[in-house]
Design an enzyme around this catalytic site. Structure first.
Site, PDB file in Angstrom:
ATOM      1  N   SER A 197       0.797  -1.220   0.000  1.00  0.00           N
ATOM      2  CA  SER A 197       0.000   0.000   0.000  1.00  0.00           C
ATOM      3  C   SER A 197       0.834   1.277   0.000  1.00  0.00           C
ATOM      4  CB  SER A 197      -0.948   0.015   1.202  1.00  0.00           C
ATOM      5  OG  SER A 197      -0.217   0.029   2.409  1.00  0.00           O
ATOM      6  N   LYS A 228      -7.174   3.882   8.180  1.00  0.00           N
ATOM      7  CA  LYS A 228      -6.192   4.821   7.648  1.00  0.00           C
ATOM      8  C   LYS A 228      -6.745   6.245   7.604  1.00  0.00           C
ATOM      9  CE  LYS A 228      -3.819   1.362   4.782  1.00  0.00           C
ATOM     10  NZ  LYS A 228      -3.505   0.919   3.398  1.00  0.00           N
TER      11      LYS A 228
END
Length: 794
Positions: free
Chosen positions: A684, A727
């Protein structure tokens, strides 16, 4: 001795030390030692006996022998059936070796040159006499503790008046190590030698005293056991004459409990057989207690005891809202599950598994579900369990056998349909004892757990009515077959506003009660609580926040107790923002974006951890070199590959027709991810590494309020990643304002709380060209790159 040969044959020995005035038999079998015996005949049967340092040395050299030995006279030599000879030697005097001489063609044995060492007598005759008397006393005490007849030896000791002679006798026969005996041989001072002997003999006497006590107690115990066995045999005969069945009256209670338990057919049959065995055994038998314990377990299990479900959705919603703030998606899924159960009139269905970071309320959610249903709640911790027997139990053939955790939990709950919380199911481990996760397959399978058989219980027990709720921090470590049997419900971390509401509605009232305050006596400013949340804690849940609130209340309690004994009813205190430092000390955490001075080559990424979301910084720099890529920060293989892809794409980037790639022939690129002690992996961070490299090439810093996450491919496509809600919450907590992510992650934003979404600007991209336009405001294209130099090393 009138004439002592200047050179003496040497006889090395193992496992013993010979002292002057002491006779000792020896078995001689080594060839050189046999040659030394023959050589001793030329010297009046005199030879030098020396102990070797290591007993494993087969043919010792001079360096393998001590330099102090004993001059001995051979008293007798006896041939044996083998080539060995048995000899008896008597020590004459201590002998200091000056030089060892290797065997030669004339004497095929080791020999030595040296001199006799005489004992050094003390000038203090009174002290020596006292030491001699103590030595005699200890010797007599030790001999009296030894088994067998020692009277002749005691009489011999009483007649000895030579301190040196007696010290040699005691040293020879005392139970000492080889090194200790050699040290006594080398000690020529009679006084010092006796002092060392006294210390060793006192220890030997104490050991013999303990051994003597143990022998006496063992003898008493054996006599007692024989007496009890005789009495039991007589009792059995009396009962037989009276026509009484042994043990019948004592076991009536357990028999009645088994009848009242309403056992299943299999359990009743097994209990009947075991009860028959129990009645035929004496109460003192070891097997009696094993069977009795087993029957007590069967009698105490809730074979027919259950609670009635009260499925009321309004009441369930009220209880969930009372116990937990937020978590709307989780509450919705639980209510849907209960609604289906009400329509089906049973709760048989998928096993729920609550997955989320620590401290977000997974275990307490299970307690709320149990309260809403009116069921008993029992928690079973599976963290660190690595033995299959912990789940299925041990077979009764083993000493100390016991049922597994599932049956034990059912017994403690006292109901056959409790809500059982399987805590930390992701932390099951397997080793040579078996795989406990494999045993859990039967427990959590509705088609199999109707007849779950514990190894200890050895009869089927119906677990189909048990409502299983599992908890885990991460899903990846749960084995696939076990994960397939559960429905995963994600419990995400809390926002700042949610934590503030939880603190005011749940944590503060709880801590006020535990610290002896009434609700009106201590209050907290919202600004102070927000400061504690943002600058004194960093977590997805609220456990650390609860500890900080407790610390604040302890500080208030200390202030009160220092001036008064108890809290007055009218007392009121408000904890304000300026007081936090005095109670909690300096701030521990700061917004992550303020921790980095944004320079060219630095980019802010978003990461997922088992504790929730977090920020991750990518730092890059370039330097003269040979075209290598240097990666540091304890990166995993996947993250290293992402960095290699990002560098390849950055080097192929053209901006307004101008290629900005690095000159790989004379430039090295170093990428570092701080917090080097923490392992990091995953794809990511792809666009974050790419943006950091482009920033380094253009020498243009990125905005400190910009964060990003997304995987990249060699075609420049931005792929979606997981953990978006955590996140985004972490970015909001850190003060970021703009987030870049894959367009395919747009649907995941719906799960983000509204107050977080409104404070952030989201940029959804599909390619790296779009990333360049968002981040740097310039259009770019990716073109193939022809590299003449060798590939860089990663």
């Amino acid at each position: 001795m009138d004439q002592l040969p200047s050179i003496l044959p040497v006889l090395p020995i193992r496992n013993s030390v010979i002292f002057p005035s002491v006779s000792m038999p020896l078995m001689v079998g080594r060839q050189r030692s046999l040659k030394a015996l023959e050589g001793a005949e030329l010297f009046g049967n005199l030879l030098l006996v020396v102990t070797q340092k290591a007993i494993t040395t087969r043919d010792p050299l001079p360096e393998d022998l001590y330099t102090v030995g004993t001059l001995c006279k051979i008293e007798s030599v006896t041939n044996t059936d083998t080539e060995s000879r048995q000899i008896v030697v008597t020590g004459i005097a201590r002998y200091q070796v000056a030089e060892y001489m290797q065997p030669d063609e004339f004497s095929n044995y080791l020999s030595a040159r040296g001199e006799i060492v005489a004992d050094v007598a003390s000038q203090d005759e009174v002290r020596v006499l006292a030491l001699l008397n103590n030595l005699k006393t200890l010797a007599r005490e030790i001999l009296e503790l030894l088994p067998g007849s020692t009277e002749p030896l005691i009489k011999l000791i009483n007649r000895v008046d030579d301190a040196g002679y007696l010290s040699n006798i005691c040293a020879a026969y005392l139970n000492l190590s080889l090194a200790e005996k050699q040290a006594l041989l080398e000690n020529t001072s009679i006084e010092s030698r006796i002092e060392s002997l006294l210390e060793a003999m006192r220890k030997e006497r104490d050991v013999l005293n303990v051994q003597h006590e143990i022998r006496d107690k063992l003898s008493e115990r054996l006599n007692k056991s024989q007496r009890e066995a005789l009495l039991r045999e007589q009792l059995r005969t009396i009962r037989t004459e009276l026509g009484e069945e042994e043990g019948g009256e004592a076991n009536e209670e357990i028999e009645q409990r088994l009848k009242d338990a309403k056992l299943s057919e299999d359990a009743a049959k097994q209990a009947k057989e075991e009860l028959k065995k129990l009645n035929s055994l004496p109460a003192a038998s070891a097997e009696y207690h094993v069977i009795r314990t087993y029957l007590e377990l069967i009698a105490s299990l809730p074979w027919s005891i259950s609670t009635k479900d009260n499925i009321d959705l309004k009441r369930a919603r009220q209880i969930l809202d009372e116990d937990h703030y937020g978590l709307e998606q989780v509450k919705k899924r639980i209510l849907q599950y209960l609604a289906v159960a009400k329509l089906k009139h049973d709760l048989h269905g998928p096993i729920l598994c609550l997955v989320g970071p620590p401290g977000v309320g997974k275990t307490s959610l299970g307690q709320s579900i149990a309260r809403a249903l009116g069921r008993k709640f029992i928690r079973t911790s599976l963290g660190g369990v690595r033995d299959e027997a912990e789940i299925r139990g041990h077979r009764r053939t083993y000493v100390g056998a016991m049922p597994g955790r599932i049956i034990q939990s059912i017994k403690r709950a006292g109901s056959r349909n409790p809500l059982m919380m399987l805590d930390e199911i992701d932390k099951l481990r397997s080793d040579f004892h078996g795989d406990p996760s494999a045993a859990m397959l039967e427990v959590l399978d509705p088609e199999q757990n109707k007849s779950f058989t514990d190894h200890y219980l050895d009869v089927p027990f119906d677990l189909s009515d048990v409502f299983f709720v599992a908890t885990a921090n991460i899903v990846d470590t749960i084995p696939g077959p076990l994960r397939d049997r559960m429905e995963i419900i994600e419990v995400h971390g809390y926002t700042i506003q949610e934590k503030l509401a939880i603190a005011k509605n749940h944590l503060i009232p709880k801590e006020l009660r535990e610290h002896g305050f009434k609700p009106h006596q201590v209050q907290f400013e919202d600004e102070a609580l927000i400061q504690v949340i943002t600058h004194y804690t960093r977590e997805a849940g609220v456990r650390e926040l609860e500890r900080k609130i407790a610390a604040l209340l302890r500080g208030v309690a200390e202030q009160i107790v220092s001036t008064m004994d108890e809290v007055p009813e009218e007392y009121q205190k408000k904890v304000t923002l300026p007081e936090l430092k005095s109670f909690l000390g300096p701030e521990k955490y700061f917004p992550e974006k303020a921790e980095r001075l944004m320079k060219p080559g630095v980019a802010t990424g978003l990461a997922w951890t088992p504790q929730g979301g977090d920020l991750i910084f990518i730092e890059g720099t370039k330097m003269p070199g040979k075209g290598s890529l240097i990666l540091t920060g304890q990166l995993g293989e996947v993250m290293k590959e992402s960095a290699q892809i990002a560098l390849s794409l950055a080097r192929s980037l053209s901006l307004s027709g101008k290629n900005i790639r690095l000159d790989v022939s004379n430039q090295d690129v170093h990428i570092h991810v701080p917090a080097g002690a923490i392992p990091k992996d995953g794809p990511s961070a792809g666009i974050t590494i790419f943006s950091a490299l482009v920033s380094l090439m253009l020498e243009t810093p990125l905005p400190s309020s910009l964060g990003m996450t997304g995987e990249i491919t060699l075609r420049g496509v931005v792929l979606p990643v997981g953990g978006i809600k955590e996140k985004v919450i972490a970015a909001h907590r850190a003060g970021l304002t703009t987030l870049i992510m894959s367009k395919k992650n747009q649907a995941d934003i719906e799960d983000v709380p509204a107050e977080v979404k409104t404070s952030l600007e989201f940029k959804f991209v599909e390619t790296l060209e779009e990333v360049m336009e968002v981040v740097f405001g310039q259009k770019a294209t990716l073109a193939p790159v022809k590299i003449s130099s060798s590939p860089f090393a990663a």
